[in-house]
Motif scaffolding. Structure first.
Motif, PDB file in Angstrom:
ATOM      1  N   ASP A 111      -2.012  -4.875   1.978  1.00  0.00           N
ATOM      2  CA  ASP A 111      -2.634  -3.739   2.653  1.00  0.00           C
ATOM      3  C   ASP A 111      -2.539  -3.889   4.162  1.00  0.00           C
ATOM      4  O   ASP A 111      -2.134  -4.936   4.682  1.00  0.00           O
ATOM      5  CB  ASP A 111      -4.097  -3.603   2.218  1.00  0.00           C
ATOM      6  CG  ASP A 111      -4.614  -2.173   2.337  1.00  0.00           C
ATOM      7  OD1 ASP A 111      -3.904  -1.312   2.907  1.00  0.00           O
ATOM      8  OD2 ASP A 111      -5.739  -1.907   1.865  1.00  0.00           O
ATOM      9  N   GLU A 112      -2.956  -2.841   4.880  1.00  0.00           N
ATOM     10  CA  GLU A 112      -2.954  -2.876   6.345  1.00  0.00           C
ATOM     11  C   GLU A 112      -4.136  -3.656   6.893  1.00  0.00           C
ATOM     12  O   GLU A 112      -4.091  -4.132   8.031  1.00  0.00           O
ATOM     13  CB  GLU A 112      -3.001  -1.451   6.890  1.00  0.00           C
ATOM     14  CG  GLU A 112      -1.750  -0.635   6.642  1.00  0.00           C
ATOM     15  CD  GLU A 112      -1.862   0.759   7.215  1.00  0.00           C
ATOM     16  OE1 GLU A 112      -1.121   1.065   8.165  1.00  0.00           O
ATOM     17  OE2 GLU A 112      -2.699   1.537   6.717  1.00  0.00           O
ATOM     18  N   GLU A 133     -12.344   2.783   3.463  1.00  0.00           N
ATOM     19  CA  GLU A 133     -11.254   1.947   3.946  1.00  0.00           C
ATOM     20  C   GLU A 133     -10.246   2.724   4.782  1.00  0.00           C
ATOM     21  O   GLU A 133      -9.415   2.137   5.476  1.00  0.00           O
ATOM     22  CB  GLU A 133     -10.543   1.275   2.764  1.00  0.00           C
ATOM     23  CG  GLU A 133     -11.424   0.275   2.038  1.00  0.00           C
ATOM     24  CD  GLU A 133     -10.670  -0.433   0.926  1.00  0.00           C
ATOM     25  OE1 GLU A 133      -9.485  -0.767   1.131  1.00  0.00           O
ATOM     26  OE2 GLU A 133     -11.268  -0.645  -0.147  1.00  0.00           O
ATOM     27  N   ARG A 155      -5.295   2.415  -3.932  1.00  0.00           N
ATOM     28  CA  ARG A 155      -5.492   1.465  -2.836  1.00  0.00           C
ATOM     29  C   ARG A 155      -6.947   1.023  -2.721  1.00  0.00           C
ATOM     30  O   ARG A 155      -7.225  -0.119  -2.374  1.00  0.00           O
ATOM     31  CB  ARG A 155      -5.029   2.129  -1.539  1.00  0.00           C
ATOM     32  CG  ARG A 155      -5.010   1.256  -0.323  1.00  0.00           C
ATOM     33  CD  ARG A 155      -4.425   2.048   0.845  1.00  0.00           C
ATOM     34  NE  ARG A 155      -4.341   1.255   2.050  1.00  0.00           N
ATOM     35  CZ  ARG A 155      -3.826   1.714   3.202  1.00  0.00           C
ATOM     36  NH1 ARG A 155      -3.367   2.959   3.257  1.00  0.00           N
ATOM     37  NH2 ARG A 155      -3.776   0.941   4.275  1.00  0.00           N
ATOM     38  N   ASP A 156      -7.874   1.939  -2.988  1.00  0.00           N
ATOM     39  CA  ASP A 156      -9.288   1.597  -2.801  1.00  0.00           C
ATOM     40  C   ASP A 156     -10.161   2.328  -3.810  1.00  0.00           C
ATOM     41  O   ASP A 156      -9.706   3.226  -4.533  1.00  0.00           O
ATOM     42  CB  ASP A 156      -9.744   1.885  -1.366  1.00  0.00           C
ATOM     43  CG  ASP A 156      -9.498   3.326  -0.939  1.00  0.00           C
ATOM     44  OD1 ASP A 156      -9.839   4.237  -1.711  1.00  0.00           O
ATOM     45  OD2 ASP A 156      -8.970   3.544   0.169  1.00  0.00           O
ATOM     46  N   PHE A 169       0.833  -1.211   0.000  1.00  0.00           N
ATOM     47  CA  PHE A 169       0.000   0.000   0.000  1.00  0.00           C
ATOM     48  C   PHE A 169       0.864   1.256   0.000  1.00  0.00           C
ATOM     49  O   PHE A 169       0.415   2.322  -0.407  1.00  0.00           O
ATOM     50  CB  PHE A 169      -0.952  -0.007   1.199  1.00  0.00           C
ATOM     51  CG  PHE A 169      -0.282   0.149   2.540  1.00  0.00           C
ATOM     52  CD1 PHE A 169      -0.087   1.404   3.106  1.00  0.00           C
ATOM     53  CD2 PHE A 169       0.158  -0.967   3.255  1.00  0.00           C
ATOM     54  CE1 PHE A 169       0.528   1.549   4.341  1.00  0.00           C
ATOM     55  CE2 PHE A 169       0.773  -0.832   4.482  1.00  0.00           C
ATOM     56  CZ  PHE A 169       0.964   0.426   5.033  1.00  0.00           C
ATOM     57  N   LYS A 175      -4.518  -7.577  -2.033  1.00  0.00           N
ATOM     58  CA  LYS A 175      -5.640  -7.034  -2.796  1.00  0.00           C
ATOM     59  C   LYS A 175      -5.184  -6.633  -4.193  1.00  0.00           C
ATOM     60  O   LYS A 175      -4.010  -6.323  -4.421  1.00  0.00           O
ATOM     61  CB  LYS A 175      -6.207  -5.783  -2.102  1.00  0.00           C
ATOM     62  CG  LYS A 175      -6.682  -6.001  -0.689  1.00  0.00           C
ATOM     63  CD  LYS A 175      -7.155  -4.675  -0.100  1.00  0.00           C
ATOM     64  CE  LYS A 175      -7.579  -4.817   1.347  1.00  0.00           C
ATOM     65  NZ  LYS A 175      -7.993  -3.505   1.911  1.00  0.00           N
ATOM     66  N   LYS A 230      -4.867  -9.999   3.324  1.00  0.00           N
ATOM     67  CA  LYS A 230      -4.622  -8.571   3.129  1.00  0.00           C
ATOM     68  C   LYS A 230      -4.048  -8.268   1.756  1.00  0.00           C
ATOM     69  O   LYS A 230      -3.703  -7.129   1.460  1.00  0.00           O
ATOM     70  CB  LYS A 230      -3.689  -8.059   4.229  1.00  0.00           C
ATOM     71  CG  LYS A 230      -4.314  -8.117   5.628  1.00  0.00           C
ATOM     72  CD  LYS A 230      -3.381  -7.556   6.677  1.00  0.00           C
ATOM     73  CE  LYS A 230      -4.034  -7.642   8.061  1.00  0.00           C
ATOM     74  NZ  LYS A 230      -3.137  -7.111   9.119  1.00  0.00           N
TER      75      LYS A 230
END
Length: 557
Positions: A246-247, A303, A166-167, A126, A329, A327
């Motif tokens: 990701d976190e 998110e 990321r999202d 990320f 993605k 995690k």
């Protein structure tokens, strides 16, 4: 310009002006691949420079990718290849080396596939996101329809931007930012009137979740797409394995729904309502368990809400024996691009029967100085004074002196009107005597409008005159679309105005087969809805099924 009349025969006027004004020379013996002449290419460079500055100021960095793409990489995204399969140029080495004997190469028709192959190598965490890059390049498409300079061709000079996020929320923000960047260029820099539409699903970019397009309308009443932006979602990242760590494990898929996966790829669907959270456990596409919690939430379903993400993860772990959620993605992606159709729109909308009219910032020659003299005695004085004025202006503006003795002042006046030079400074004996200059601005279908300026206040006077010049272009552009869009609920209005050089906005069912019939029966395209669609009541004016939205309808390039 052979007395060409833009209002009476736009197509002939346009074909004439792009050649006469030194924009292109299409005598090169390949269809759809004109030569951009020095003057025309300079305009293009200034347009692209304005765009690149806007991109740079919004966090983008330029990159360069090869012209050749291995076919095996190109074909990975199935919807994308369907959109371009019949348009690609294949490249075959004359004597391929052994290890390349069975490899097919194509000239890039667009750059998603080659860029995303590399994105999969660059993006791992990320922390690598967002990735924002652009490339000014040429792409190649085997266009078989009639080609038209700057509008439809086989070699397209353009700028394309590509992003990874990321999202979903961040990707949607970039879609909105791309529209803002393009509208800034189109309107604030180039003064091209335009509006944004959402393309219908059957006409979106191949491989995209949705496409927004910037449309303008040319004098002949045809739509011209001058820019597009696409939400690619996770379609290409799945095809090219662009995966990051990701976190947290959750993925927002719409405004009130998250999803997550465990190590066995079982799915967890989390839906948020005002006072309730529902968690569905899905195995092999079958819902196995449903859990509901009476819990108020503030609607901040994104998110980046770390507290919410942790709370949902703890709930799932408590229900499912501390299950480990993945995690890893796929990134969310966007792409957007504009080509030299932008210049075609600028020429078509701003130009007049005398030639080009160019916004000041992108004119290759912003100020032309024309010495006027009728004796050898006056010549030296006028030229010396012209050089003095040139030296006062050259550090701030693109200024030129025309020293050509073989052409009359009248011929030069007409020539620089044809080229769309915004300001003309005429210097003769009277200007020397008055310590002044005569400044004229390029006017739409009128003679240059003249100003007198003292040499001592030249800088301030030029600034004011540039502002007047720009405002006149903007004023005309603001009114340009007013009579170009005819809103109607009656198909007879469309039938009676097919040759009226306008487009239409009407209630439509949003069905592809109906759009195909409209194309077949009227030679009109369904271009799409407003970004925020206008709901239509009653029936579709073409098929009499229930209408959903008002859509833009018309002929197009």
């Amino acid at each position: 310009m052979n007395n060409m009349n833009k209002e009476e025969n736009y197509s002939e006027w346009y074909n004439n002006i792009v050649r006469a004004a030194d924009i292109i020379d299409d005598r090169f013996p390949i269809k759809g691949m004109p030569v951009y002449k020095q003057y025309g290419y300079s305009i293009i460079r200034y347009i692209l420079k304005e765009l690149e500055i806007l991109l740079d100021n919004n966090g983008f960095y330029p990159s360069w990718f090869p012209n050749l793409i291995p076919y095996d990489i190109f074909k990975k995204e199935s919807e994308h290849i369907k959109g371009f399969e019949n348009e690609v140029f294949y490249v075959t080495p004359a004597k391929p080396v052994e290890e390349e004997r069975d490899i097919k190469y194509i000239l890039r028709p667009t750059s998603e596939t080659e860029m995303y192959y590399m994105f999969s190598l660059w993006i791992k965490s990320f922390r690598d996101l967002p990735l924002l890059t652009y490339m000014t390049n040429t792409v190649y498409r085997y266009e078989t329809k009639a080609t038209k300079p700057l509008i439809r061709g086989r070699e397209l000079l353009w700028n394309e931007a590509h992003t990874a996020h990321r999202d979903l929320d961040d990707a949607i923000l970039m879609i909105n930012k791309s529209k803002e960047i393009y509208s800034n260029l189109f309107w604030n820099r180039l003064h091209i009137p335009h509006f944004w539409v959402k393309r219908p699903d059957w006409d979106k970019f191949a491989g995209a979740d949705f496409t927004y397009a910037a449309e303008t309308i040319l004098p002949d009443g045809r739509f011209l797409q001058i820019g597009t932006t696409h939400l690619l979602g996770r379609n290409f990242s799945r095809a090219y394995d662009i995966i990051f760590e990701d976190e947290h494990p959750f993925i927002k898929i719409d405004k009130d729904t998250l999803e997550a996966y465990d190590q066995k790829n079982n799915k967890y669907l989390i839906n948020f309502e005002k006072n309730q959270i529902t968690i569905k456990y899905i195995e092999n596409n079958e819902i196995k368990l449903v859990y509901q919690f009476q819990e108020h939430n503030n609607g901040d379903i994104n998110e980046g809400n770390k507290e919410l993400m942790k709370d949902i993860e703890n709930k799932i772990k408590s229900i499912f024996n501390n299950v480990e959620l993945k995690k890893q993605k796929y990134v969310w992606q966007t792409s957007f691009g504009l080509s030299m159709r932008t210049l075609a729109a600028l020429i078509s909308i701003h130009g007049d029967n005398k030639g080009l009219i160019l916004p000041f910032d992108i004119a290759p020659i912003q100020i032309i100085i024309i010495p006027v003299y009728y004796s050898d005695e006056d010549k030296n004085k006028v030229i010396d004074y012209s050089i003095k004025i040139y030296n006062l202006l050259r550090d701030k503006y693109r200024v030129k002196i025309d020293f050509d003795d073989s052409k009359s002042p009248g011929w030069k006046f007409n020539n620089y009107e044809l080229l769309g030079v915004p300001l003309r400074i005429t210097i003769g004996k009277r200007e020397i005597e008055d310590a002044s200059i005569t400044i004229s601005i390029r006017m739409y279908n009128e003679k240059y409008y003249d100003f007198k300026a003292d040499i001592d206040n030249l800088g301030n006077t030029i600034k004011k005159i540039i502002e007047i010049y720009e405002n006149k272009i903007i004023e005309r552009a603001k009114n340009y679309l007013n009579n170009k869009i005819f809103k109607t609920n009656n198909v007879k209005d469309i039938e009676n105005n097919l040759n009226a050089n306008i487009v239409f906005k009407a209630p439509f069912c949003m069905k592809e087969d109906c759009a195909e019939n409209v194309k077949k029966n009227y030679s009109l395209d369904i271009r799409g809805t407003d970004i925020n669609p206008e709901t239509a009541e009653g029936k579709c004016i073409f098929c009499n099924n229930d209408a959903r939205y008002y859509v833009y309808i018309g002929k197009s390039y």
